[in-house]
Design an enzyme around this catalytic site. Structure first.
Site, PDB file in Angstrom:
ATOM      1  N   LYS A 185     -12.322  75.263 -24.875  1.00  0.00           N
ATOM      2  CA  LYS A 185     -12.139  74.813 -26.248  1.00  0.00           C
ATOM      3  C   LYS A 185     -13.518  74.617 -26.862  1.00  0.00           C
ATOM      4  CE  LYS A 185     -12.032  72.004 -29.018  1.00  0.00           C
ATOM      5  NZ  LYS A 185     -12.782  72.083 -30.294  1.00  0.00           N
ATOM      6  N   LEU A 189     -16.970  73.855 -35.121  1.00  0.00           N
ATOM      7  CA  LEU A 189     -18.077  74.119 -36.062  1.00  0.00           C
ATOM      8  C   LEU A 189     -18.808  75.414 -35.729  1.00  0.00           C
ATOM      9  CD1 LEU A 189     -19.544  70.518 -36.486  1.00  0.00           C
ATOM     10  CD2 LEU A 189     -18.087  71.791 -38.070  1.00  0.00           C
ATOM     11  N   PRO A 241     -19.575  59.247 -28.112  1.00  0.00           N
ATOM     12  CA  PRO A 241     -18.247  58.708 -28.460  1.00  0.00           C
ATOM     13  C   PRO A 241     -17.107  59.602 -27.985  1.00  0.00           C
ATOM     14  CG  PRO A 241     -19.757  58.487 -30.309  1.00  0.00           C
ATOM     15  CD  PRO A 241     -20.484  59.295 -29.278  1.00  0.00           C
ATOM     16  N   GLU A 260     -21.835  65.855 -20.266  1.00  0.00           N
ATOM     17  CA  GLU A 260     -23.211  66.146 -20.711  1.00  0.00           C
ATOM     18  C   GLU A 260     -23.288  65.641 -22.145  1.00  0.00           C
ATOM     19  OE1 GLU A 260     -24.653  68.259 -17.260  1.00  0.00           O
ATOM     20  OE2 GLU A 260     -25.607  67.389 -19.011  1.00  0.00           O
ATOM     21  N   LEU A 261     -23.913  64.485 -22.346  1.00  0.00           N
ATOM     22  CA  LEU A 261     -23.834  63.849 -23.656  1.00  0.00           C
ATOM     23  C   LEU A 261     -25.176  63.885 -24.388  1.00  0.00           C
ATOM     24  CD1 LEU A 261     -21.620  60.855 -22.505  1.00  0.00           C
ATOM     25  CD2 LEU A 261     -20.897  63.081 -23.363  1.00  0.00           C
ATOM     26  N   CYS A 295     -29.793  68.453 -27.478  1.00  0.00           N
ATOM     27  CA  CYS A 295     -29.361  67.210 -26.806  1.00  0.00           C
ATOM     28  C   CYS A 295     -30.556  66.517 -26.170  1.00  0.00           C
ATOM     29  CB  CYS A 295     -28.346  67.551 -25.732  1.00  0.00           C
ATOM     30  SG  CYS A 295     -28.985  68.771 -24.591  1.00  0.00           S
ATOM     31  N   GLU A 394     -29.549  58.679 -31.656  1.00  0.00           N
ATOM     32  CA  GLU A 394     -29.777  60.120 -31.678  1.00  0.00           C
ATOM     33  C   GLU A 394     -29.545  60.646 -33.093  1.00  0.00           C
ATOM     34  OE1 GLU A 394     -26.640  62.789 -30.132  1.00  0.00           O
ATOM     35  OE2 GLU A 394     -28.224  63.583 -28.864  1.00  0.00           O
TER      36      GLU A 394
HETATM   37  N1  LIG Z   1     -26.210  66.964 -22.755  1.00  0.00           N
HETATM   38  C1  LIG Z   1     -26.055  68.209 -23.174  1.00  0.00           C
HETATM   39  O1  LIG Z   1     -26.244  69.197 -22.453  1.00  0.00           O
HETATM   40  C2  LIG Z   1     -25.616  68.426 -24.615  1.00  0.00           C
HETATM   41  C3  LIG Z   1     -25.669  69.724 -25.129  1.00  0.00           C
HETATM   42  C4  LIG Z   1     -25.293  69.907 -26.466  1.00  0.00           C
HETATM   43  C5  LIG Z   1     -24.869  68.848 -27.270  1.00  0.00           C
HETATM   44  N2  LIG Z   1     -24.812  67.611 -26.730  1.00  0.00           N
HETATM   45  C6  LIG Z   1     -24.431  66.471 -27.561  1.00  0.00           C
HETATM   46  O2  LIG Z   1     -23.279  66.815 -28.386  1.00  0.00           O
HETATM   47  C7  LIG Z   1     -23.404  66.125 -29.653  1.00  0.00           C
HETATM   48  C8  LIG Z   1     -23.265  67.103 -30.762  1.00  0.00           C
HETATM   49  O3  LIG Z   1     -22.263  68.025 -30.463  1.00  0.00           O
HETATM   50  P1  LIG Z   1     -20.853  67.908 -31.184  1.00  0.00           P
HETATM   51  O4  LIG Z   1     -21.009  67.365 -32.566  1.00  0.00           O
HETATM   52  O5  LIG Z   1     -20.134  69.197 -31.016  1.00  0.00           O
HETATM   53  O6  LIG Z   1     -20.108  66.808 -30.297  1.00  0.00           O
HETATM   54  P2  LIG Z   1     -18.612  66.356 -30.476  1.00  0.00           P
HETATM   55  O7  LIG Z   1     -18.439  65.318 -29.462  1.00  0.00           O
HETATM   56  O8  LIG Z   1     -18.252  66.036 -31.868  1.00  0.00           O
HETATM   57  O9  LIG Z   1     -17.708  67.652 -30.094  1.00  0.00           O
HETATM   58  C9  LIG Z   1     -17.917  68.307 -28.879  1.00  0.00           C
HETATM   59  C10 LIG Z   1     -16.626  69.029 -28.508  1.00  0.00           C
HETATM   60  O10 LIG Z   1     -15.625  68.064 -28.241  1.00  0.00           O
HETATM   61  C11 LIG Z   1     -14.454  68.372 -28.980  1.00  0.00           C
HETATM   62  N3  LIG Z   1     -13.752  67.104 -29.220  1.00  0.00           N
HETATM   63  C12 LIG Z   1     -13.928  66.243 -30.238  1.00  0.00           C
HETATM   64  N4  LIG Z   1     -13.087  65.178 -30.119  1.00  0.00           N
HETATM   65  C13 LIG Z   1     -12.374  65.386 -28.973  1.00  0.00           C
HETATM   66  C14 LIG Z   1     -11.355  64.662 -28.275  1.00  0.00           C
HETATM   67  N5  LIG Z   1     -10.901  63.492 -28.738  1.00  0.00           N
HETATM   68  N6  LIG Z   1     -10.841  65.175 -27.110  1.00  0.00           N
HETATM   69  C15 LIG Z   1     -11.298  66.369 -26.636  1.00  0.00           C
HETATM   70  N7  LIG Z   1     -12.246  67.105 -27.252  1.00  0.00           N
HETATM   71  C16 LIG Z   1     -12.788  66.615 -28.402  1.00  0.00           C
HETATM   72  C17 LIG Z   1     -14.954  69.060 -30.218  1.00  0.00           C
HETATM   73  O11 LIG Z   1     -13.944  69.808 -30.832  1.00  0.00           O
HETATM   74  C18 LIG Z   1     -16.063  69.915 -29.619  1.00  0.00           C
HETATM   75  O12 LIG Z   1     -15.517  71.081 -29.061  1.00  0.00           O
HETATM   76  C19 LIG Z   1     -24.732  65.467 -29.656  1.00  0.00           C
HETATM   77  O13 LIG Z   1     -24.598  64.109 -29.331  1.00  0.00           O
HETATM   78  C20 LIG Z   1     -25.516  66.177 -28.552  1.00  0.00           C
HETATM   79  O14 LIG Z   1     -26.511  65.384 -27.990  1.00  0.00           O
HETATM   80  C21 LIG Z   1     -25.188  67.368 -25.424  1.00  0.00           C
HETATM   81  N1  LIG Z   2     -31.863  74.167 -24.010  1.00  0.00           N
HETATM   82  C1  LIG Z   2     -30.488  73.771 -23.844  1.00  0.00           C
HETATM   83  C2  LIG Z   2     -30.262  72.340 -24.286  1.00  0.00           C
HETATM   84  C3  LIG Z   2     -28.803  71.963 -24.208  1.00  0.00           C
HETATM   85  C4  LIG Z   2     -28.548  70.740 -25.034  1.00  0.00           C
HETATM   86  O1  LIG Z   2     -28.566  70.788 -26.265  1.00  0.00           O
HETATM   87 NA    NA Z   3     -20.233  77.474 -38.885  1.00  0.00          NA
END
Ligand SMILES: NC(=O)c1ccc[n+]([C@@H]2O[C@H](COP(=O)([O-])OP(=O)(O)OC[C@H]3O[C@@H](n4cnc5c(N)ncnc54)[C@H](O)[C@@H]3O)[C@@H](O)[C@H]2O)c1
Ligand SMILES: NCCCC=O
Ligand code: NA
Length: 504
Positions: A185, A189, A241, A260-261, A295, A394
């Site tokens: 999934k 966006l 969250p 992975e947050l 992230c 963040e």
């Molecule tokens: N640690 C890492 O490797 C890493 C990599 C990329 C992004 N991030 C983090 O992700 C955040 C930004 O990404 P984002 O805006 O897509 O995050 P997000 O949490 O809004 O969404 C991430 C995914 O979760 C899904 N989702 C949302 N609510 C859900 C629920 N209740 N149950 C199941 N799935 C749900 C979304 O549709 C999306 O596919 C930032 O905090 C960033 O730091 C972390």
């Molecule tokens: N370079 C990959 C980083 C993944 C998190 O955003």
């Molecule tokens: Na888009």
């Protein structure tokens, strides 16, 4: 290379090896963040589609298709996927750029990483055949014990929007290598390239149900996937969250998750750096690459006071030189953030920083020359106090906040002054000092004299509020394997725990 112009393909949900319309026939708009225009639609899956996809995945595990493949056979599919992705590199890069807003050359580089990842996990899949049954030596001769490594089962993969196809690959490649059947999934966006991965899997003849792709909203498609009783594990990358919601829901079924947050990573710069321009460039890259939506962004610059003024002057000169443009333009180095919501969130964080007493040393607004699109100038914020929101939260946008330090102890305290624990960087000529900081950083990733380089072989992940579990490398394969102990009694003698009735 000429950047191809592209319309986004019209796709459905990818379930059981074919394209299927969502049960409720809903679709979501796809917006190009550089123009704010709707450029297409993606299917919006709901719980009914999740159930159909999970059933298809379960069937794939059970029949003579995916479920009975060897690692070597799975490797063939992963290599075929890698080859197809490479063949479609320019088109996939353009789709990524118009969906996500990242500069085209960055998107193309992500596609290269996608190819390398699938090839890497093909090698690991092959190697698994000789590792999926190993003997464990016991202290007794009357028993023989083996450990089996077998696919965990049906896995739910939920991914974010900042590296759309790459974050998808970080989960799909090891999951398929391990022999799991997956339901992906992607973020609503930026789902386009993940759907194209479905088409690539169809073209290479991946057995039906091995990979199912459901686009849609988190609460409509992601949440039912997490709570589905026939999904054995959830691998999630996204915000804190959402990670908490997912962990809470999975806990009701005692379902394992990897999270992975987010992060608020530090970059500590000492005055002994041999070349200030090299240090400045790593500082910029560590925070402004991927339009600042990383992230692991080292978004907190902690600079030794003896060099702070000179360093910031140079940092400003480099920052003013960053080309902010439509991400399809050659040499674009900063495109728009992903959405109007993210745009407003980042600007709000900047305005709160100002209201709390910080100084916007540079940027903080929409670039004057770009009237449309979710563009934000690369922003540098000084006079930051550790009580401020900009220090603690963040941003997930091109915003660097700055604090100075005098001593190593102060630098370490500032670096670890965060609820997160993903990455941390130190720039110094003194490698003994770098070793001390490596040990002191409360993080899962440490960069020495650089920031952000990310390779598919070492482990990726954090601690504290950045989540748990590790992706990439061999660590990610373990995420998708069930470790089974098999102990056999090999003696001809009775166990003799109870008195035999014949002897009573
Ligand atoms: N640690 C890492 O490797 C890493 C990599 C990329 C992004 N991030 C983090 O992700 C955040 C930004 O990404 P984002 O805006 O897509 O995050 P997000 O949490 O809004 O969404 C991430 C995914 O979760 C899904 N989702 C949302 N609510 C859900 C629920 N209740 N149950 C199941 N799935 C749900 C979304 O549709 C999306 O596919 C930032 O905090 C960033 O730091 C972390
Ligand atoms: N370079 C990959 C980083 C993944 C998190 O955003
Ligand atoms: Na888009």
């Amino acid at each position: 290379m000429a950047i191809p112009n592209m319309q986004i393909p019209s796709r459905q949900l990818f379930i059981d090896g074919e394209w299927r319309e969502p049960v409720k026939k809903n679709r979501l708009p796809v917006i190009n963040p550089a123009t704010e225009e709707i450029i297409g639609y993606i299917p919006a899956a709901t719980a009914e589609d999740v159930d159909i996809a999970v059933k298809a995945a379960r069937r794939a595990l059970g029949r003579n298709g995916w479920g009975s493949t060897t690692g070597a056979q799975r490797a063939k599919f992963l290599r075929a996927i890698a080859a197809k992705v490479l063949e479609k590199r320019p088109e996939l890069a353009t789709l990524e750029t118009i969906d996500n807003g990242k500069p085209w050359f960055e998107a193309a580089s992500d596609i290269d990483d996608v190819v390398a990842c699938f090839e890497y996990y093909a090698d690991l899949a092959e190697a698994l055949d000789s590792k999926n049954k190993t003997e464990v030596k016991l202290h007794l001769d009357s028993f023989k014990t083996h450990v089996y490594k077998e696919p965990l089962g049906v896995v739910g993969l939920i991914t974010p929007w900042n590296y759309p196809l790459l974050m998808t690959t970080w989960k799909v490649a090891p999951a398929l290598a391990a022999g799991c059947a997956a339901v992906l999934k992607p973020s609503e966006l930026a789902s386009i390239t993940s759907l194209e991965l479905g088409e690539i899997c169809r073209e290479v003849g991946l057995p039906p149900g091995a990979l199912n792709i459901l686009t849609g909203l988190g609460h409509e498609a992601g949440s039912p996937l997490v709570s589905h009783p026939d999904v054995d594990k959830i691998a999630f990358t996204g915000s804190g969250p959402t990670g908490i919601k997912i962990m809470t829901a999975a806990a009701q079924l005692v379902k394992p998750v990897t999270l992975e947050l987010g992060g608020k990573s530090p970059i500590v710069v000492f005055d002994d750096i041999p070349n200030i321009d090299i240090a400045v460039e790593w500082t910029l890259f560590g925070c402004f690459w991927t339009n600042g939506q990383i992230c692991s962004a080292t978004s907190r610059l902690i600079i030794q006071d003896t060099i702070a003024s000179q360093f910031l002057d140079r940092l400003l000169e480099w920052t003013k030189n960053i080309k902010i443009s439509d991400p399809l333009e050659e040499d674009c180095k900063l495109g728009p953030v992903i959405s109007r919501g993210q745009y407003e969130k980042v600007l709000k964080l900047i305005s709160t920083a100002k209201n709390e007493g910080a100084t916007i040393l540079y940027g903080g607004e929409r670039p004057q020359h770009l009237k449309k699109g979710y563009y934000i100038q690369p922003t540098i914020i000084t006079d930051v106090d550790t009580s401020m929101e900009i220090w603690k939260e963040e941003v997930f946008g091109p915003v660097l906040c700055v604090k100075t330090f005098k001593t190593e102890e102060e630098a370490i305290e500032l670096a670890n002054d965060t609820k997160y624990g993903l990455g941390a960087a130190i720039l110094s000529k003194d490698l003994d000092r770098c070793e001390r900081f490596t040990k002191a950083f409360q993080s899962g990733i440490v960069w020495i004299n650089c920031s952000q380089p990310c390779f598919w072989q070492p482990p990726w992940g954090g601690k504290k509020r950045s989540g748990f579990g590790r992706e990439l490398g061999e660590w990610s394969l373990e995420n998708y394997l069930n470790i089974k102990q098999v102990t056999q009694y090999v003696s001809d003698e009775p166990w003799a725990f109870y008195k035999s009735p014949s002897k009573l």
